[in-house]
Motif scaffolding. Structure first.
Motif, PDB file in Angstrom:
ATOM      1  N   PHE A 176      -7.085   4.020   7.289  1.00  0.00           N
ATOM      2  CA  PHE A 176      -7.380   3.063   8.262  1.00  0.00           C
ATOM      3  C   PHE A 176      -8.055   1.812   7.374  1.00  0.00           C
ATOM      4  CE2 PHE A 176      -7.805   6.898  10.722  1.00  0.00           C
ATOM      5  CZ  PHE A 176      -7.362   6.720  11.685  1.00  0.00           C
ATOM      6  N   PHE A 177      -8.559   1.751   6.323  1.00  0.00           N
ATOM      7  CA  PHE A 177      -9.012   0.943   5.657  1.00  0.00           C
ATOM      8  C   PHE A 177      -8.317  -0.155   4.678  1.00  0.00           C
ATOM      9  CE2 PHE A 177     -11.905  -1.615   2.733  1.00  0.00           C
ATOM     10  CZ  PHE A 177     -12.797  -2.226   3.568  1.00  0.00           C
ATOM     11  N   SER A 178      -7.541   0.495   4.178  1.00  0.00           N
ATOM     12  CA  SER A 178      -6.889  -0.014   2.965  1.00  0.00           C
ATOM     13  C   SER A 178      -5.687  -0.836   3.560  1.00  0.00           C
ATOM     14  CB  SER A 178      -6.213   0.753   2.134  1.00  0.00           C
ATOM     15  OG  SER A 178      -7.261   1.575   1.332  1.00  0.00           O
ATOM     16  N   PRO A 179      -4.968  -0.430   4.459  1.00  0.00           N
ATOM     17  CA  PRO A 179      -3.864  -1.287   5.092  1.00  0.00           C
ATOM     18  C   PRO A 179      -4.506  -2.791   5.642  1.00  0.00           C
ATOM     19  CG  PRO A 179      -3.686   0.725   6.164  1.00  0.00           C
ATOM     20  CD  PRO A 179      -5.116   0.767   5.220  1.00  0.00           C
ATOM     21  N   VAL A 180      -5.728  -2.834   6.043  1.00  0.00           N
ATOM     22  CA  VAL A 180      -5.989  -4.289   6.662  1.00  0.00           C
ATOM     23  C   VAL A 180      -6.816  -5.264   5.381  1.00  0.00           C
ATOM     24  CG1 VAL A 180      -8.267  -3.268   7.393  1.00  0.00           C
ATOM     25  CG2 VAL A 180      -7.332  -5.210   8.321  1.00  0.00           C
ATOM     26  N   VAL A 181      -7.397  -4.436   4.241  1.00  0.00           N
ATOM     27  CA  VAL A 181      -8.306  -5.125   3.450  1.00  0.00           C
ATOM     28  C   VAL A 181      -7.520  -6.231   2.755  1.00  0.00           C
ATOM     29  CG1 VAL A 181      -7.925  -3.567   1.535  1.00  0.00           C
ATOM     30  CG2 VAL A 181     -10.153  -4.872   1.824  1.00  0.00           C
ATOM     31  N   ASN A 182      -6.301  -5.895   2.395  1.00  0.00           N
ATOM     32  CA  ASN A 182      -5.642  -6.808   1.492  1.00  0.00           C
ATOM     33  C   ASN A 182      -4.598  -8.068   2.532  1.00  0.00           C
ATOM     34  OD1 ASN A 182      -6.059  -5.595  -0.855  1.00  0.00           O
ATOM     35  ND2 ASN A 182      -4.341  -4.498  -0.978  1.00  0.00           N
ATOM     36  N   MET A 183      -4.736  -7.645   3.635  1.00  0.00           N
ATOM     37  CA  MET A 183      -3.902  -8.541   4.412  1.00  0.00           C
ATOM     38  C   MET A 183      -4.798  -9.539   5.401  1.00  0.00           C
ATOM     39  SD  MET A 183      -1.904  -7.833   8.257  1.00  0.00           S
ATOM     40  CE  MET A 183      -3.758  -7.430   8.782  1.00  0.00           C
ATOM     41  N   LEU A 184      -5.889  -9.363   5.563  1.00  0.00           N
ATOM     42  CA  LEU A 184      -6.637  -9.947   6.537  1.00  0.00           C
ATOM     43  C   LEU A 184      -6.993 -11.424   6.105  1.00  0.00           C
ATOM     44  CD1 LEU A 184      -8.289  -9.888   9.244  1.00  0.00           C
ATOM     45  CD2 LEU A 184     -10.205  -9.334   7.993  1.00  0.00           C
ATOM     46  N   PRO A 185      -7.462 -11.618   4.955  1.00  0.00           N
ATOM     47  CA  PRO A 185      -7.603 -13.186   4.005  1.00  0.00           C
ATOM     48  C   PRO A 185      -6.395 -13.821   4.284  1.00  0.00           C
ATOM     49  CG  PRO A 185      -8.520 -11.416   2.820  1.00  0.00           C
ATOM     50  CD  PRO A 185      -7.708 -10.716   3.616  1.00  0.00           C
ATOM     51  N   ALA A 186      -5.227 -13.060   3.899  1.00  0.00           N
ATOM     52  CA  ALA A 186      -3.980 -14.056   4.127  1.00  0.00           C
ATOM     53  C   ALA A 186      -3.795 -14.327   5.480  1.00  0.00           C
ATOM     54  CB  ALA A 186      -2.691 -13.282   3.556  1.00  0.00           C
ATOM     55  N   GLU A 187      -4.186 -13.655   6.551  1.00  0.00           N
ATOM     56  CA  GLU A 187      -3.810 -13.717   7.877  1.00  0.00           C
ATOM     57  C   GLU A 187      -4.544 -14.916   8.515  1.00  0.00           C
ATOM     58  OE1 GLU A 187      -2.526 -10.798  11.187  1.00  0.00           O
ATOM     59  OE2 GLU A 187      -4.591 -10.562  10.782  1.00  0.00           O
ATOM     60  N   LEU A 221       0.757  -1.337  -0.047  1.00  0.00           N
ATOM     61  CA  LEU A 221      -0.132  -0.086   0.193  1.00  0.00           C
ATOM     62  C   LEU A 221       0.867   1.458  -0.032  1.00  0.00           C
ATOM     63  CD1 LEU A 221      -2.816   1.598   0.257  1.00  0.00           C
ATOM     64  CD2 LEU A 221      -2.391   1.083   2.931  1.00  0.00           C
ATOM     65  N   MET A 222       1.797   1.240   0.611  1.00  0.00           N
ATOM     66  CA  MET A 222       2.881   2.506   1.026  1.00  0.00           C
ATOM     67  C   MET A 222       3.468   2.738  -0.587  1.00  0.00           C
ATOM     68  SD  MET A 222       4.601   1.680   4.553  1.00  0.00           S
ATOM     69  CE  MET A 222       3.568   0.801   6.064  1.00  0.00           C
ATOM     70  N   GLY A 241      -0.880   1.569   8.344  1.00  0.00           N
ATOM     71  CA  GLY A 241      -0.222   0.416   8.433  1.00  0.00           C
ATOM     72  C   GLY A 241       0.421   0.222   9.679  1.00  0.00           C
ATOM     73  N   TYR A 242       1.046   1.236  10.311  1.00  0.00           N
ATOM     74  CA  TYR A 242       1.660   1.171  11.594  1.00  0.00           C
ATOM     75  C   TYR A 242       0.509   0.816  12.713  1.00  0.00           C
ATOM     76  CZ  TYR A 242       4.931   2.041  15.331  1.00  0.00           C
ATOM     77  OH  TYR A 242       5.838   1.920  16.453  1.00  0.00           O
ATOM     78  N   LEU A 243      -0.441   1.528  12.637  1.00  0.00           N
ATOM     79  CA  LEU A 243      -1.317   1.477  13.623  1.00  0.00           C
ATOM     80  C   LEU A 243      -2.066   0.054  13.535  1.00  0.00           C
ATOM     81  CD1 LEU A 243      -3.341   4.920  13.095  1.00  0.00           C
ATOM     82  CD2 LEU A 243      -1.826   4.180  14.970  1.00  0.00           C
ATOM     83  N   LEU A 244      -1.920  -0.581  12.498  1.00  0.00           N
ATOM     84  CA  LEU A 244      -2.555  -2.023  12.430  1.00  0.00           C
ATOM     85  C   LEU A 244      -2.243  -2.832  13.591  1.00  0.00           C
ATOM     86  CD1 LEU A 244      -2.870  -3.257   9.087  1.00  0.00           C
ATOM     87  CD2 LEU A 244      -4.497  -2.681  10.371  1.00  0.00           C
ATOM     88  N   ASP A 245      -0.752  -2.636  14.113  1.00  0.00           N
ATOM     89  CA  ASP A 245      -0.164  -3.506  15.178  1.00  0.00           C
ATOM     90  C   ASP A 245      -0.473  -2.640  16.439  1.00  0.00           C
ATOM     91  OD1 ASP A 245       0.854  -5.446  13.342  1.00  0.00           O
ATOM     92  OD2 ASP A 245       2.161  -4.150  12.309  1.00  0.00           O
TER      93      ASP A 245
END
Length: 874
Positions: free
Chosen positions: A393-404, A155-156, A332-336
């Motif tokens: 807030f939305f874009s960083p998590v949307v691509n990661m969550l299914p893989a996680e 994303l970055m 992206g940093y706030l996700l963690d």
């Protein structure tokens, strides 16, 4: 994780992981650049004339340029799932890069509109390969503390390419030749070429390697990612690396043994459907945020807002992309820090609010034909803010969550299915965007606002939080068998409470209330807490610290006795005036949850009679009198303990001394297949003076049962039916007693009673009580390995005889958690004996016979020497 943890805690292995993922994202994210460029180039007069049109491409064709890209990604994702599982993460990204080169070449050529559509489709396919490849690879090599941040690197870098595209488009907007848009499109060659140069130097995913049976390569990669040393030619992983390897092995092995790496595992259980629901819905929300109106038709919206100069429009787009670069990094940093769920909620919530404002402006001003540049500027400002917050807030998590959230064997397939829904919904919204805008006008923003409110509600009530969990611990969130296997392998539950808003609430309430009852809930109860702790309390305390796998093979009727003890404690608390805890205890011991789901064993009349005798004897030994007032004097009388004068709350008896679990040294790895190669052998164990068996090598002083398999079965174990004819759900074939008896290294005179009894009975056991569960229950719990389809005791026979295999370490660790120095069953028995009189109770076979039988079936008998050693802390 705290705000500054990721900024402060650096080592060379973390730097190595960051360099790999930054390199892959920066070089493989050229599709973000192209997507940004094409949205502007289709408006350029030079490009339009090159395709043979005068002033504009007809709407019937123009509206296909965006959707076919989603269609290509849909197809590409499905194909990529096959490549990811078959050939690996790296080869899949190589194919994606090559397809990106091809699509770029076709777009630079743009011979006709048909060529453009073909190029867009190929680009979509390449994105399916690159997006799935990177996201899956990123979550599989990242540490749990920063997985959200590193997964958002694409994303970055995508935002960076978007900013670069905006600058180039702004420059070529003054150009009237074909060279400008061709150069702009040709820039995509650079990242695709860099990716092809970088990938050979990148290690393969360790989880993919383990899935394919490449265990040594898997450990080497983990060593690079988390640290390792070499001792006597053997690779020794760091604690973090070894922990990840153990969890990975437990989860992947369970999935493969139980068919949970097949397509059907995406929906064939409640946990699977819940996981797929989260993955699919999370990938669909983006299409309903109103962005489709702006993606390819922003000039129409800007015109309605009074901003008609195309150069100003391109300039605004550049400012927006610049803000996205910052937002992507922070988000992206706030996700963690804040978590996945929080980011999702902020993203959808603010989008709904902003869309309502935009709808109000459109309906009140623009739809009425009023020219109001202040309102237009406000509309565009709200739009820019909305998308800044969306990207943050939305874009960083949307691509990661299914893989996680998917397991290793399902990660590519689950992501591909979620991608199908994502691109399907994206295709629908993009294709219908222009007709919707023209027919609904300002109401289209209200429609999308309602969609975002619906998304907010669904996320709030159903989405789990996975921040700070390893990929294997995420299995616990969804209640899978692999999750239980992971906890068993690691010996403890996740340090992060893996709960969801709607799931596991009842179980959490039960656990909380039981802990309150067992801990006596307040300082008033310290008087009796040390002396009235029952056997059930000891097991519950072990479960609270070591995870729910404390119930492994525990006798079910003993579980009922544990609940009865909780009720007895509750009655005592009531007599002490702690009525609020009594009500909670009653509800926790009688209502639902994991405890009440155990099925009651059918006991024979003789077994029931013996159990009643044991309970009566224990009750008589306790001689509990019900107190009538709350005081240390009465409490001391109740429990039969004289309290020290200087501390009225301290009982005289000392607690069971703490013990130290032995450390198992690293050992060799073996092929996963039970029959793929000859097994290594070792000498049979010798016997120490204290009766313990001594197995040579890494097992010495670690695995120390004091019963041989022959002694265990001769004395009476598993009701006499361990080798009876049955059916293996793991092997999908019958298990015949005749074949198994021939393979035993010993013979018993009463084998039909002690080994192959079709109707197991507690009367056949050493302690004349039942203990343990059926083979079917073991299989369902995930404790059975194909090489030893009857379970632990079959493994023990073969291990004692000298066979060595890949399941040795898992079984020894299980034994340690049951009968080792810190084993929960051993310590529960120690406490029971201590309460019943100490060493004199060791010879009393009526004290805790169920626990004794359970330990007996793990090759261990607690004798006087063992008791005295344990009381010395040995």
């Amino acid at each position: 994780m705290k705000w500054s943890d990721n900024l402060r805690n650096w080592d060379r292995f973390k730097v190595y992981r960051y360099v790999i993922l930054l390199g892959l994202s920066l070089s493989g994210d050229g599709w973000s650049y192209e997507a940004s460029v094409i949205a502007s180039i289709i408006q350029l007069p030079a490009w339009i004339k090159h395709l043979g049109y005068d002033t504009a491409i007809p709407d019937s064709k123009n509206q296909w340029i965006g959707p076919v890209y989603s269609l290509g990604q849909l197809v590409g994702g499905l194909i990529a799932a096959f490549f990811l599982d078959t050939f690996g993460r790296k080869p899949t990204m190589v194919i994606g890069a090559l397809l990106m080169e091809l699509s770029t070449a076709l777009l630079v050529w743009s011979y006709s509109f048909g060529v453009v559509i073909a190029a867009r489709i190929i680009e979509g396919v390449s994105i399916g390969f690159l997006l799935l490849g990177y996201q899956i690879y990123a979550v599989e090599i990242a540490a749990k503390e920063d997985r959200g941040f590193v997964s958002s690197f694409t994303l970055m870098t995508g935002n960076f390419f978007g900013l670069l595209a905006a600058g180039i488009v702004y420059g070529i907007s003054y150009s009237t030749s074909n060279a400008g848009w061709r150069v702009a499109l040709g820039v995509t060659f650079i990242p695709a070429t860099l990716l092809l140069m970088i990938l050979p130097w990148v290690p393969e995913s360790p989880r993919y390697l383990y899935e394919k049976g490449k265990y040594e390569q898997c450990r080497k990669v983990l060593g690079k990612l988390h640290g390792c040393t070499h001792e006597d030619g053997h690779l020794v992983l760091s604690d973090a690396g070894e922990t990840e390897y153990e969890a990975m092995r437990a989860a992947i092995t369970w999935d493969q043994q139980h068919g949970q790496d097949k397509w059907a595992a995406l929906w064939n259980s409640k946990a699977a459907r819940y996981r797929s629901f989260v993955a699919i819905s999370s990938q669909s929300w983006w299409a309903w945020n109103g962005g489709s109106i702006f993606t390819y038709y922003y000039t129409i919206v800007f015109s309605a807002a009074g901003i008609t100069d195309p150069h100003v429009q391109f300039g605004i787009s550049g400012v927006q992309n610049a803000s996205w670069c910052l937002g992507g990094i922070v988000g992206g940093y706030l996700l963690d820090v804040w978590g996945r769920r929080t980011n999702y909620l902020i993203g959808t919530g603010q989008a709904a609010f902003m869309l309502i404002i935009q709808g109000g402006l459109a309906l009140g001003i623009f739809d009425k034909g009023i020219v109001n540049h202040a309102a237009g500027a406000g509309f565009v400002s709200v739009y820019i803010i909305q998308w800044f917050l969306w990207v943050m807030f939305f874009s960083p998590v949307v691509n990661m969550l299914p893989a996680e959230i998917y397991s290793a064997g399902l990660r590519a397939r689950g992501y591909a299915i979620a991608n199908v829904f994502s691109m399907g919904v994206g295709f629908a919204t993009q294709y219908s965007a222009l007709p919707m805008y023209r027919h609904m006008h300002g109401w289209v923003w209200i429609f999308f606002a309602c969609c975002m409110l619906f998304a907010f509600t669904v996320i709030y009530f159903t989405y789990p939080e996975t921040k700070g969990l390893t990929l294997e611990e995420v299995e616990v969130v969804f209640g899978t068998g692999a999750g239980q296997r992971v906890k068993e392998a690691l010996g403890h539950a996740s340090p992060v409470d893996p709960r969801t808003p709607l799931h596991f609430q009842a179980q959490r309430d039960i656990e909380d209330e039981e802990r309150k009852v067992q801990g006596m809930g307040s300082t008033h109860t310290r008087t009796v807490s040390s002396t009235m702790t029952t056997l059930g309390d000891e097991i519950a305390e072990s479960i609270a610290s070591d995870g729910e796998d404390g119930y492994n093979e525990l006798d079910l009727s003993y579980e009922q006795e544990r609940l009865e003890n909780i009720k007895n404690n509750a009655a005592l608390l009531a007599s002490l005036g702690l009525n609020s805890l009594v009500a909670k205890s009653a509800s926790s011991s009688s209502g639902g949850g994991a405890i009440s789901t155990f099925k009651k064993n059918s006991l024979s009349s003789e077994e029931l009679r013996r159990r009643r005798e044991i309970k009566a004897k224990e009750a008589a030994a306790r001689r509990v009198e019900q107190p009538t007032r709350r005081s240390s004097r009465v409490a001391a009388k109740v429990v039969g303990v004289k309290l020290e004068d200087d501390d009225p709350l301290t009982p005289k008896h000392n607690p069971i001394p703490r013990a130290t679990a032995p450390t198992l040294a690293p050992g060799p790895t073996y092929s996963r297949s039970p029959s793929s190669e000859p097994r290594p052998s070792a000498p049979k164990p010798t016997r120490a003076e204290d009766g313990r068996l001594i197995f040579e090598g890494r097992w010495k002083d670690v695995f120390t049962p004091n019963l041989t398999p022959e002694e265990m079965f001769r004395g009476g174990a598993f009701g006499g039916g361990f080798f009876a004819d049955t059916y293996s759900q793991i092997l999908r074939e019958p298990l015949l007693s005749t074949a198994d008896l021939l393979s035993l290294p010993f013979t018993l005179p009463r084998s039909s009673t002690l080994l192959t009894n079709p109707e197991p009975s507690g009367e056949n056991n050493r302690w004349r009580v039942r203990a343990g569960q059926s083979l079917q229950e073991w299989e369902k719990a995930g404790w059975i390995w194909k090489g030893d389809p009857r379970g632990w005791a079959q493994w023990y026979v073969r291990f004692w005889e000298g066979r060595r295999c890949e399941d040795d370490e898992r079984q020894v660790r299980r034994w340690l958690k049951v009968a080792g120095p810190t084993g929960r069953f051993k310590r529960a028995l120690l406490k029971k004996l201590h309460q019943a009189g100490g060493i004199s109770a060791v010879d009393d076979e009526d004290v805790a016979p169920v626990l004794r039988q359970c330990l007996w079936q793990w090759g261990y008998e607690l004798n006087k020497d063992e008791f005295e050693g344990a009381m010395r802390g040995e």
